[in-house]
Design an enzyme around this catalytic site. Structure first.
Site, PDB file in Angstrom:
ATOM      1  N   LYS A 117      -9.359   1.919  -2.321  1.00  0.00           N
ATOM      2  CA  LYS A 117      -9.787   1.360  -0.806  1.00  0.00           C
ATOM      3  C   LYS A 117     -11.050   1.418  -0.552  1.00  0.00           C
ATOM      4  CE  LYS A 117      -7.401   1.000   3.543  1.00  0.00           C
ATOM      5  NZ  LYS A 117      -5.901   1.465   4.192  1.00  0.00           N
ATOM      6  N   GLU A 175       0.565  -1.311  -0.134  1.00  0.00           N
ATOM      7  CA  GLU A 175      -0.008   0.019  -0.053  1.00  0.00           C
ATOM      8  C   GLU A 175       0.979   1.250   0.014  1.00  0.00           C
ATOM      9  OE1 GLU A 175      -3.499   1.820   2.972  1.00  0.00           O
ATOM     10  OE2 GLU A 175      -2.362  -0.209   3.668  1.00  0.00           O
ATOM     11  N   CYS A 235      -5.315  -3.728   2.647  1.00  0.00           N
ATOM     12  CA  CYS A 235      -5.075  -3.548   4.286  1.00  0.00           C
ATOM     13  C   CYS A 235      -6.625  -3.796   5.004  1.00  0.00           C
ATOM     14  CB  CYS A 235      -4.395  -2.328   4.483  1.00  0.00           C
ATOM     15  SG  CYS A 235      -3.505  -2.254   6.242  1.00  0.00           S
TER      16      CYS A 235
END
Length: 286
Positions: free
Chosen positions: A121, A43, A155
């Site tokens: 995300k 990321e 994540c």
């Protein structure tokens, strides 16, 4: 089929310096990377992660339609050099009618340097909320040439939404299950998916972490968050590319790994320590 996950300690805001160090890391592993089919980076790999607001991250935002997009350009060079697909995390901005929207994103690049997909995300961590907009949903591409089904996630995406949703809701893992069920209704010949997790995941416990070993608690937690896939006997390949190192008040856990979900088990095919630059490579049947 051979896969790789890059683990790296980027310096916050030092994009050019980080590119130099990443090239050195790739050169050190060039033999292992020969014939790799997919290489996953962490990321926000070139910029670092811990930006406090939109003003501080502004100089590092990238627009994929621009001629100056360091993360995409770097990934394209990697894809060209190793003739592989590449996934890289980066901070993105999009302009529409004079309004800029910021995202924590990953991009998928083909061996021919084509930008195939950009994912935003979906579940934001507290640090992301200071500057980024929540993506509209999770990602699942049913058929990438040579790779088959692939999902990019970042994540926090595998956590319960906002840490407030019920733990057993397993939003991301159940999304993958639904997508696979849909694909199986459309076609009887669906290969197992590749789940690509680009991470800036924190250490499980600052006080007890042994940097010379993987963060086993995090490894167990990631597996737990994918347990609906395991419990349903879903076959999948899981690629975790996590950064490491301390950035202001955040300490990241490394432990990048390659896992195979098969016949109700999670099988570890390679894992890095909590604190090292490295590339974990594994060869699995697709």
């Amino acid at each position: 089929m051979k896969f790789g996950c890059v683990q790296f300690f980027p310096k916050l805001g030092k994009v050019n310096e980080n590119i130099v160090h990443l090239r050195q890391l790739l050169d050190q592993h060039s033999e292992a990377l020969q014939s790799v089919k997919l290489l996953v980076f962490p990321e926000m790999c070139l910029t670092g992660y811990n930006f406090k607001n939109s003003e501080s991250i502004q100089p590092f935002l990238e627009n994929v339609t621009s001629n100056h997009c360091p993360s995409i350009q770097f990934a394209q060079e990697v894809s060209e050099q190793y003739r592989c697909y590449t996934i890289i995390g980066f901070p993105e901005f999009q302009n529409s009618n004079g309004i800029s929207t910021l995202y924590n994103s990953t991009a998928l690049i083909s061996p021919k340097k084509e930008l195939l997909n950009v994912y935003h995300k979906h579940f934001l961590f507290e640090t992301d909320k200071s500057w980024a907009t929540e993506g509209k949903g999770f990602s699942f591409e049913p058929c990438i040439p040579e790779l088959g089904p692939i999902s990019m996630a970042i994540c926090m995406d595998i956590n319960p939404y906002d840490f407030k949703a019920p733990f057993e809701k397993f939003e991301y893992a159940n999304f993958i299950l639904r997508e696979l069920e849909h694909q199986q209704m459309v076609s009887s010949n669906v290969s197992r998916p590749i789940i690509c997790l680009s991470m800036a995941w924190l250490v499980s416990d600052d006080k007890v972490i042994d940097a010379s070993l993987p963060d086993i608690k995090n490894l167990h937690y990631w597996t737990t968050r994918l347990s609906p896939l395991i419990n349903s006997n879903t076959d999948a390949i899981v690629l975790v590319a996590n950064r490491w190192g301390k950035e202001n008040d955040l300490n990241f856990s490394g432990t990048s790994c390659i896992m195979e979900l098969s016949q109700g088990r999670a099988i570890l095919h390679g894992v890095l320590k909590a604190a090292e630059n490295g590339i974990v490579v594994g060869e699995l049947e697709k």
